[in-house]
Enzyme design. Sequence first.
Site, PDB file in Angstrom:
ATOM      1  N   HIS A  30      46.498 -12.215 -44.645  1.00 51.12           N
ATOM      2  CA  HIS A  30      47.135 -12.016 -45.956  1.00 51.12           C
ATOM      3  C   HIS A  30      47.364 -10.544 -46.291  1.00 51.12           C
ATOM      4  O   HIS A  30      46.549  -9.930 -46.983  1.00 51.12           O
ATOM      5  CB  HIS A  30      46.261 -12.641 -47.043  1.00 51.12           C
ATOM      6  CG  HIS A  30      46.245 -14.126 -47.004  1.00 51.12           C
ATOM      7  ND1 HIS A  30      47.111 -14.900 -47.753  1.00 51.12           N
ATOM      8  CD2 HIS A  30      45.488 -14.987 -46.300  1.00 51.12           C
ATOM      9  CE1 HIS A  30      46.884 -16.183 -47.503  1.00 51.12           C
ATOM     10  NE2 HIS A  30      45.900 -16.261 -46.628  1.00 51.12           N
ATOM     11  N   GLU A  46      49.290  -9.398 -48.459  1.00 51.13           N
ATOM     12  CA  GLU A  46      49.501  -9.228 -49.913  1.00 51.13           C
ATOM     13  C   GLU A  46      48.177  -9.025 -50.657  1.00 51.13           C
ATOM     14  O   GLU A  46      48.181  -8.634 -51.816  1.00 51.13           O
ATOM     15  CB  GLU A  46      50.281 -10.426 -50.487  1.00 51.13           C
ATOM     16  CG  GLU A  46      49.472 -11.690 -50.754  1.00 51.13           C
ATOM     17  CD  GLU A  46      49.173 -12.518 -49.499  1.00 51.13           C
ATOM     18  OE1 GLU A  46      49.295 -11.970 -48.378  1.00 51.13           O
ATOM     19  OE2 GLU A  46      48.790 -13.700 -49.649  1.00 51.13           O
ATOM     20  N   CYS A  53      50.248 -17.398 -44.031  1.00 49.48           N
ATOM     21  CA  CYS A  53      49.265 -18.481 -44.084  1.00 49.48           C
ATOM     22  C   CYS A  53      49.964 -19.835 -44.219  1.00 49.48           C
ATOM     23  O   CYS A  53      50.589 -20.298 -43.293  1.00 49.48           O
ATOM     24  CB  CYS A  53      48.270 -18.208 -45.210  1.00 49.48           C
ATOM     25  SG  CYS A  53      46.790 -19.216 -45.110  1.00 49.48           S
TER      26      CYS A  53
END
Lengths: 92, 227
Positions: free
Chosen positions: B196, B198, B87
Amino acid sequence: MARVVVDVMLKPEILDPQGQAVANALPRIGVDDVSSVRIGRRVEIEFADDADPQDQLDRAREIADKLLANPVIEDFTIRLAETGGDREDALT
Amino acid sequence: MSTRVGVVTFPGSLDDTDAARAVRLAGGEAVRLWHGNPSLHDVDAVVLPGGFSYGDYLRCGAIARFAPVMQAITDAAQDGLPVLGICNGFQILCEAHLLPGALTRNQHLHFRNRDQWLRIETAGTAWTNSYTAGQEVLVPVKNGEGCYVADQRTLDELEATGRVVARYVRGNPNGSQRDIAAICNEAGNVVGMMPHPEHAVEALTGPSLDGLGIFTSILKHLAGAPA
């Protein structure tokens, strides 16, 4: 004392959705004959020392090239403006 | 000795803690790196996390690019250090010219925050070798300036050389050209991705565990598995 003005604009081929949103809002204030709005950024730089104007332009160009504009998507132009005069222009 | 993966914190980073957690869940040691300190503390790889570094002032990633830690990371990346930008991290990598192109305002102007299907196109990078090419994964996407743009020649080159790492499928959330969600550099050690991974590493908080593969990939890569 001189000020350097840097105008940064998205390149013509890069879509400007922000400008489009503004263009789309114009009919709401009765403006129906605008074909395009594009939005850029104006940056004013004043150097601490009273250096040679050409030198200031060169240094501003370097700053714009490295940081103020992203050459992948933006173009910039640079000009000198007198601190007093340009302000007055802006106010009228 | 465990594998050390650095996670950078800039002023305005938001996802550094989640990225560090994902590294740990994958089995690595997360090493926190600070934007103002050029030392990389002997890490084996670096993650640039999401967020709004330096308030996203000027352009997203434009000021972070000149942070002392980024000068060190840029040099190390050119020497082969694996670097993943997620990002805002992707935006920083583009601003630093480690990756081609740029990320611009979402075409529809809305901040888009949703779970997003991606297709992994290239499993040959340091960060995607746990996947198979063509595999579809579900991870969150959340951005306001995630629209990937580059000139046609660059896009063609990315496609021809297998450097489009992931593409949006079942809907493009931001107008990215050719549905590009992630790309890599020529060597394959630097990857930038807008979504994302994560945030998709635990059942409690994520839509899937699909993101974990990014972090197991780098550990496999560093352990000597063929990239």
